[in-house]
Scaffold this active site. Structure first.
Site, PDB file in Angstrom:
ATOM      1  N   GLU A 188       0.736  -1.285   0.078  1.00 46.82           N
ATOM      2  CA  GLU A 188       0.060   0.203  -0.092  1.00 46.82           C
ATOM      3  C   GLU A 188       1.077   1.259   0.058  1.00 46.82           C
ATOM      4  O   GLU A 188       0.512   2.242   0.698  1.00 46.82           O
ATOM      5  CB  GLU A 188      -1.073   0.202   1.165  1.00 46.82           C
ATOM      6  N   GLU A 221      -4.974  -9.527   0.954  1.00 45.87           N
ATOM      7  CA  GLU A 221      -5.763  -9.322   2.310  1.00 45.87           C
ATOM      8  C   GLU A 221      -6.923  -9.458   1.786  1.00 45.87           C
ATOM      9  O   GLU A 221      -7.447  -8.929   0.792  1.00 45.87           O
ATOM     10  CB  GLU A 221      -5.554  -8.014   2.897  1.00 45.87           C
TER      11      GLU A 221
END
Ligand SMILES: *[C@@H]1O[C@H](CO)[C@@H](O)[C@H](O)[C@H]1NC(C)=O
Ligand SMILES: *[C@@H]1O[C@H](CO)[C@@H](O)[C@H](O)[C@H]1NC(C)=O
Ligand SMILES: *[C@@H]1O[C@H](CO)[C@@H](O)[C@H](O)[C@H]1NC(C)=O
Ligand SMILES: *[C@@H]1O[C@H](CO)[C@@H](O)[C@H](O)[C@H]1NC(C)=O
Ligand SMILES: *[C@@H]1O[C@H](CO)[C@@H](O)[C@H](O)[C@H]1NC(C)=O
Ligand SMILES: *[C@@H]1O[C@H](CO)[C@@H](O)[C@H](O)[C@H]1NC(C)=O
Ligand SMILES: *[C@@H]1O[C@H](CO)[C@@H](O)[C@H](O)[C@H]1NC(C)=O
Ligand SMILES: *[C@@H]1O[C@H](CO)[C@@H](O)[C@H](O)[C@H]1NC(C)=O
Ligand SMILES: *[C@@H]1O[C@H](CO)[C@@H](O)[C@H](O)[C@H]1NC(C)=O
Length: 532
Positions: A165, A269
């Site tokens: 991220e 995720e």
């Protein structure tokens, strides 16, 4: 979800493959049907400094300042193994590890149980590529290499992630630095004979952000179908599915967008974060034939407690003495779904080598240039450092916070030599140096411009004159040219000799497998990606 948060992951093989015994399977590159059935496995770090207090709608988790390396806790891994086995996971994802600790016990416990590890190389604070002020320098490169070095002796490392991220909506120029990191880490892995994959875990977003980022990370800027700057494994942190959703409602878009994607992809995720309780019905969809021609499974978030402004997303609690695991209803629901769900056994695609298309163009939603930062060059940076007539010599050991303000003072506006720009693709000749060397460079320039007056090297006590340094602007420029002879060069990086020496003792004392070969990565092999 936070960068770099605490996650631990487990990877699953084909349904027919059981790991009940000693050695983890060596799966050949011919193998079909490799799917990650994983769980994030890392205790959540804490925020001491409170440096990043904002969270975004994309990511409600605060960035931690600290971390606990779960793979250095042998007793913890032994304690957790039965629960991981109950979940039937085959992979754990770990967000930060400490290269100076001993990981033999955990890695061997998991290997014996057929559990692979996906290891993120970033560390909190100064140990990751910074979204808003990116650089790809010797400090991060060396940290990454040290971690790979200590983990390369294990047979169950599936992948090393170069970032989590980091690239965000509206901040996409940093992708050039991530791609440079992937290039250099891949070259290093090849040089030590490791077949571990190079991964990146992306935040989700609008397809006009998400898709060019994914395509860019696996593209070939040279237009010669070369994979040398491509990631091997794309991870998407995807939380789209909540409640009793459906493939059509939650996954059809992401499936269609990645239908032609050229490297292996998985959900790095998953698990609803907006409307508890989590039913985990997405597991069946993720491993269904509707998804499996593109997505090679995923990693549920999270084994250990993980709290954000949106709630608590851990599935177990650990007693304060560290010995007892209490599972939650969330754990039980995930366990039920994972246990009854098997990936498809019939490959929907044939095995073929990936191709590497040209890179996406720049536009208002995607800013990264296909001209990448050079490989950080420690020798060149150290050569330069020795020539500075004035250099950074901080009076305190916790000097990290001084560097930014001092650079701003010393370079007074133009920092072109130490900076870089992922949009223009222009990188200064010291852009890959450690921040302390960059600071010394700017101090030295200031000193030169001020007639080498010792006062101009003081910087409130943070600078010291080096009598052996090059004298005068012309000499400084000559030294610069001679030390940094090819500023844009790319090459195979090597482990810093200080680390190789320091770690040789503990490395050789480890038991068992010391081969640099990796038994797990061929599951999704570089030259047969998406080998379903
Ligand atoms: C996997 O391959 C390595 C290297 O060839 C070998 O040492 C090891 O014994 C193999 N493991 C198994 C379980 O066959
Ligand atoms: C999975 O489900 C089967 C059938 O219900 C059961 O026998 C088995 O014990 C379960 N496995 C685990 C690890 O819970
Ligand atoms: C790694 O562990 C060592 C030994 O406990 C410790 O001194 C060091 O600070 C740790 N490094 C990080 C980055 O946490
Ligand atoms: C920018 O290009 C990407 C493809 O590379 C596309 O998906 C996106 O929609 C474009 N954005 C704009 C604003 O045109
Ligand atoms: C874990 O601890 C938290 C906080 O004390 C509590 O709210 C939660 O119910 C516990 N979960 C389990 C499974 O014990
Ligand atoms: C360094 O540590 C000292 C003592 O703990 C503290 O007073 C000071 O603020 C710290 N300086 C920086 C720049 O963090
Ligand atoms: C390291 O991180 C701290 C805290 O975020 C920050 O203040 C400092 O500027 C960083 N140092 C460097 C060299 O980037
Ligand atoms: C990079 O260059 C672009 C295009 O010239 C410019 O808009 C942007 O502000 C620059 N970024 C930085 C961090 O200097
Ligand atoms: C060092 O630099 C910092 C930041 O500019 C400044 O606050 C400090 O006074 C300087 N001197 C010393 C001795 O720390």
């Amino acid at each position: 979800m936070a960068k770099p948060p605490t996650i631990y992951f487990i990877l699953l093989l084909a349904a027919s493959c059981f790991f009940s015994v000693e050695a983890i399977s060596n799966v050949t590159r011919r193998r079909k049907s490799f799917y990650i059935k994983g769980i994030a496995y890392q205790p959540q770090g804490t925020q001491i400094l409170g440096t990043v207090t904002d969270t975004s709608s994309d990511n409600p988790f605060l960035e931690p300042d600290t971390f606990t390396d779960p793979l250095a806790d042998g007793a913890g891994c032994t304690r957790d193994l039965p629960f991981l086995q109950e979940l039937t996971v085959n992979t754990v994802r770990v967000y930060s590890v400490n290269a100076s600790l001993d990981h033999d016990s955990c890695m061997s416990t998991f290997s014996s149980a057929g559990i692979y590890a996906i290891i993120d190389l970033a560390l909190p604070l100064n140990g990751s590529i910074d979204t808003s002020s990116p650089s790809w320098g010797t400090n991060i490169l060396d940290q990454y290499l040290e971690t790979i070095h200590v983990f390369s002796k294990y047979d169950n490392v599936l992948a090393f992630n170069v970032g989590n991220e980091v690239i965000l909506t509206g901040q996409t120029a940093v992708a050039a630095y991530i791609k440079a990191a992937a290039r250099d880490i891949k070259a290093y892995l090849n040089s030590i004979g490791s077949s571990a994959l190079v991964g990146y875990a992306s935040i989700d977003g609008d397809s006009t952000f998400r898709d060019p980022v994914a395509n860019y990370l696996s593209c070939d800027p040279s237009n010669t179908n070369s994979g040398s700057t491509s990631i091997d494994l794309y991870g998407l942190n995807n939380y789209e599915w909540c409640g009793a959703s459906s493939f059509e409602a939650s996954y059809a878009g992401v499936e269609a967008d990645f239908a032609g994607y050229n490297v292996a992809a998985y959900f790095s995720e998953f698990g609803c974060i907006t409307s508890p309780p989590r039913l985990w019905t997405e597991v069946a969809a993720l491993f269904s034939s509707q998804m499996s021609d593109v997505w090679s499974g995923g990693v549920a978030f999270s084994y250990f407690p993980a709290t954000s402004s949106q709630g608590q997303f851990g599935m177990v609690n650990i007693s304060s003495d560290g010995t007892t695991v209490t599972t939650s209803a969330d754990f039980t629901r995930l366990q039920a779904q994972y246990n009854v769900t098997s990936p498809p056994t019939t490959p929907s695609k044939g095995s073929s080598s990936p191709t590497y298309p040209s890179c996406p163009g720049q536009n208002s939603s995607f800013a990264a240039s296909s001209s990448l930062p050079p490989t950080p060059n420690l020798a060149a940076c150290q050569c330069l450092e020795s020539t500075f007539g004035c250099h950074f010599n901080p009076p305190i050991s916790n000097y990290s916070g001084l560097i930014g303000p001092l650079i701003n003072t010393a370079c007074g506006g133009s920092c072109n030599d130490i900076g870089g720009n992922g949009t223009t693709g222009v990188y200064g000749r010291l852009s890959g140096c450690d921040p302390t060397i960059q600071l010394s460079f700017t101090m030295n320039e200031y000193y030169e411009l001020n007639g080498m007056n010792p006062e101009s090297c003081s910087f409130g006590g943070n600078g010291t004159v080096n009598p052996l340094g090059a004298s005068g602007t012309a000499a400084a420029m000559a030294a610069e040219t001679s030390c940094v002879s090819s500023p844009s060069a790319t090459f195979v990086p090597t482990l810093p000799s200080t680390f190789a020496t320091a770690s040789s003792g503990s490395g050789s004392s480890s038991s068992g497998s010391t081969s640099a070969k990796n038994g797990a990565a061929p599951l999704i092999a570089r030259d047969h990606l998406l080998d379903y």
